[in-house]
Design a protein around this motif. Structure first.
Motif, short mmCIF file in Angstrom:
data_model
loop_
_atom_site.label_atom_id
_atom_site.label_comp_id
_atom_site.label_asym_id
_atom_site.label_seq_id
_atom_site.Cartn_x
_atom_site.Cartn_y
_atom_site.Cartn_z
N ARG A 120 34.80 -44.98 -60.44
CA ARG A 120 34.51 -43.67 -59.83
C ARG A 120 34.63 -43.79 -58.32
O ARG A 120 34.32 -44.83 -57.73
N TRP A 121 34.98 -42.69 -57.69
CA TRP A 121 35.16 -42.70 -56.24
C TRP A 121 33.86 -43.06 -55.52
O TRP A 121 33.89 -43.62 -54.42
N SER A 122 32.71 -42.72 -56.10
CA SER A 122 31.44 -43.07 -55.44
C SER A 122 31.36 -44.58 -55.23
O SER A 122 30.96 -45.04 -54.15
N SER A 123 31.80 -45.37 -56.24
CA SER A 123 31.78 -46.84 -56.08
C SER A 123 32.83 -47.27 -55.08
O SER A 123 32.60 -48.19 -54.28
N ARG A 126 31.58 -46.58 -51.55
CA ARG A 126 30.50 -47.52 -51.16
C ARG A 126 31.08 -48.85 -50.71
O ARG A 126 30.70 -49.43 -49.71
N ASN A 141 34.91 -34.20 -54.33
CA ASN A 141 33.69 -34.78 -54.93
C ASN A 141 33.96 -36.22 -55.33
O ASN A 141 35.10 -36.62 -55.55
N ASN A 142 32.86 -36.99 -55.46
CA ASN A 142 33.03 -38.44 -55.65
C ASN A 142 32.81 -38.90 -57.09
O ASN A 142 32.77 -40.09 -57.34
N ASP A 143 32.66 -37.97 -58.03
CA ASP A 143 32.29 -38.34 -59.40
C ASP A 143 33.48 -38.81 -60.24
O ASP A 143 33.30 -39.33 -61.32
N GLN A 281 24.91 -40.37 -49.23
CA GLN A 281 25.45 -39.31 -50.06
C GLN A 281 25.26 -37.98 -49.34
O GLN A 281 24.30 -37.80 -48.60
N ASN A 329 31.71 -38.26 -49.72
CA ASN A 329 30.80 -38.82 -50.73
C ASN A 329 29.87 -37.75 -51.30
O ASN A 329 28.66 -37.90 -51.32
N GLU A 330 30.47 -36.68 -51.79
CA GLU A 330 29.70 -35.52 -52.27
C GLU A 330 29.68 -35.51 -53.81
O GLU A 330 30.73 -35.38 -54.44
N PRO A 331 28.53 -35.59 -54.44
CA PRO A 331 28.51 -35.48 -55.90
C PRO A 331 28.72 -34.04 -56.35
O PRO A 331 28.24 -33.11 -55.69
#
Ligand SMILES: Cc1cc2nc3c(=O)[nH]c(=O)nc-3n(C[C@H](O)[C@H](O)[C@H](O)COP(=O)(O)OP(=O)(O)OC[C@H]3O[C@@H](n4cnc5c(N)ncnc54)[C@H](O)[C@@H]3O)c2cc1C
Length: 481
Positions: A120-123, A126, A141-143, A281, A329-331
């Motif tokens: 996932r883009w969130s990882s 980070r 979005n980062n999901d 975030q 980094n937006e969910p």
């Protein structure tokens, strides 16, 4: 095979995950998967999560599944976050596989990384943040999964860039016969063009090598203007080499829809003396409080209050300085609805800038009479896509992402079909096109106009996947005939 338990959803699904290819007992309950729309309930034969931590075991398991599915003439579809909204990630009565992964290898000298498709883009953000790097192009979005981003050929608000495919150096894909091939603009170039924006219909994307940007501190410039002045200013700013990210918004209340515009552009600012702050975030949407955003449903006054908040209060709150990674980094959950009787549905249209004023006029006529509640429009800039066979950006364009809240009823659905088809006719008449990961409400003739190379795609797919192993609802609706 007996099929029961039709109400299984994404939320309670993990309890029923099947461990992998194995004989299915006659009593196995039906597995019904859904996607972000909650309107795509699709029975599948088997569902499992592919863990890529052991590469050899991972590939062997995928191959076994493909063999088994081919033997039984079952379709296979791979997904990541399943945020597409029209069962594009779901194989009816077939095998659904979720890609999970966390491998990410950075090449600092080349400013690229190779990342497992399920990551996932969130990882990714980070990890890149610790190296002073940032995604070059991704969704807002980062999901989402990186492989899925390639398969829908997503775009975002960094500028000036084409869709994600324009930043892809190479990827590995497993074809229907289980072979794994590396694809790049020079190696297996036909597969490269097919799989980017190919919605998983060509094979299973295993990992992706992608170009990166430097992370940076960015300073916003917010400008409010009459809506009719927006397009030329937006294009000029998007092409300004000092601008790194850009988006626009407009007012959405029925009575005065699209009369005013907000244009926000970001330029690099000096980093603080002690370096860039680590990514937190919270991207751009957190600027609009969730309660203000959701109050818009059923209230024209709340829509006007939200617009006032966005155009007056937000700029007054401070400098708005943020790192590039923070903005990305937006969910998706930030503004998501929680009312089980309603669902949020996105549309996205791509317009040549000279016709943008006509698009606004068309929306002012078509949207207010609809039952669906229009909550937001975000405007982006996308350069022409010369790569993907299923390209949506056939010229440099302004992308308009429209967000609606729809009642989850037959009436709500019929209203959304009418609205989508009317907006799509209008956009096609202006030389524009529409995005494919959302509801499949466009008519087949509208799809054919927006995607004139669909026949080539169909033909090539049948060459690489003659038994049509990789199928999903997008194939069934528009391509399979
Ligand atoms: C709130 C929200 C915001 C969004 N914002 C943006 C945006 O800013 N820009 C934009 O361009 N889009 C945006 N989208 C659309 C989004 O990019 C797509 O829905 C995307 O598919 C989401 O990724 P996912 O991981 O959920 O993909 P999924 O829905 O799981 O999969 C999408 C497609 O890719 C295929 N696929 C996925 N992984 C693989 C793989 N490894 N191998 C082969 N096939 C695969 C699936 O079969 C399916 O056809 C947004 C959607 C939502 C709901």
């Amino acid at each position: 095979m007996a099929m029961r338990q039709p109400n299984l959803t994404r939320r309670n699904l993990p309890a029923l995950l099947v461990a992998g290819p194995m004989p299915v007992a006659a009593t196995q309950p039906a597995i019904v998967l859904n996607d972000a729309s909650r309107l795509s309930a699709t029975p599948v034969f088997r569902y499992w999560s592919a863990d890529a931590s052991n590469e050899a075991a991972f590939l062997a398991r995928l191959r076994a599944e493909l063999r088994d599915a081919a033997g039984q003439r079952r379709p296979v579809a791979v997904g990541a976050a399943r945020h597409s909204m029209g069962a594009q990630s779901l194989p009816r009565d077939g095998t659904a596989i979720s890609m999970r992964g966390a491998r990410l290898d950075i090449d600092r000298a080349a400013r690229t990384c190779r990342v497992h498709a399920g990551t996932r883009w969130s990882s990714v953000i980070r990890r890149l943040d610790t190296e002073g790097l940032s995604p070059l192009v991704m969704q807002s979005n980062n999901d989402f999964g990186v492989g899925a981003t390639l398969c829908v050929n997503a775009h975002g608000w960094p500028t000036p860039h084409g869709p994600f495919g324009s930043t892809v150096v190479a990827f590995r894909i497993m074809l229907a016969d289980g072979t794994v091939v590396e694809c790049s603009p020079t190696r297996n170039a036909d597969l490269f063009r097919l799989a980017i924006g190919g919605y998983g219909l060509i094979g299973i994307v295993l990992d992706v090598e992608v170009r990166l940007a430097a992370n940076a501190m960015l300073q916003p410039l917010q400008e409010v203007m009459p809506a009719d002045a927006f397009a030329p200013r937006f294009i000029a700013m998007a092409n300004d080499p000092t601008v790194g990210m850009i988006y626009g918004r407009m007012n959405v209340s029925r009575a005065d829809m699209f009369t005013e515009a907000l244009l926000v552009s970001y330029r690099a600012a000096p980093a603080p003396r002690n370096g860039l702050p680590p990514v937190a975030q919270g991207g751009m949407m957190v600027q609009v409080a969730r309660s203000i955003y959701r109050a818009q449903i059923g209230s024209e006054a709340a829509k006007r209050r939200r617009w006032l908040a966005e155009k007056r209060l937000v700029p007054a709150l401070g400098t708005g300085m943020a790192t590039r990674n923070r903005l990305m980094n937006e969910p998706a959950a930030s503004l998501a609805g929680r009312d089980p009787r309603r669902t949020d549905i996105l549309h996205e249209y791509f317009l040549p800038a000279p016709r943008f004023g006509d698009f606004l006029a068309g929306c002012r006529t078509l949207i207010p009479p609809a039952k669906a509640e229009f909550l937001n429009v975000t405007l982006r800039h996308v350069l022409r896509d010369n790569l993907s066979l299923l390209a949506y950006a056939r010229s440099d364009c302004i992308a308009a992402v429209l967000s609606f809240s729809q009642e989850m009823s037959a009436e709500g659905e019929a209203d959304m079909v009418r609205l989508t088809q009317a907006l799509t006719d209008m956009v096609l008449g202006l030389g524009g096109s529409f995005y494919l990961p959302y509801r499949r409400h466009a008519r087949p003739d509208q799809f054919a106009r927006a995607y004139p190379r669909a026949d080539e795609f169909r033909h090539a797919k049948r060459t690489h996947d003659p038994h049509l192993l990789f199928r999903n609802a997008l194939w069934d609706s528009y391509l399979g005939t």
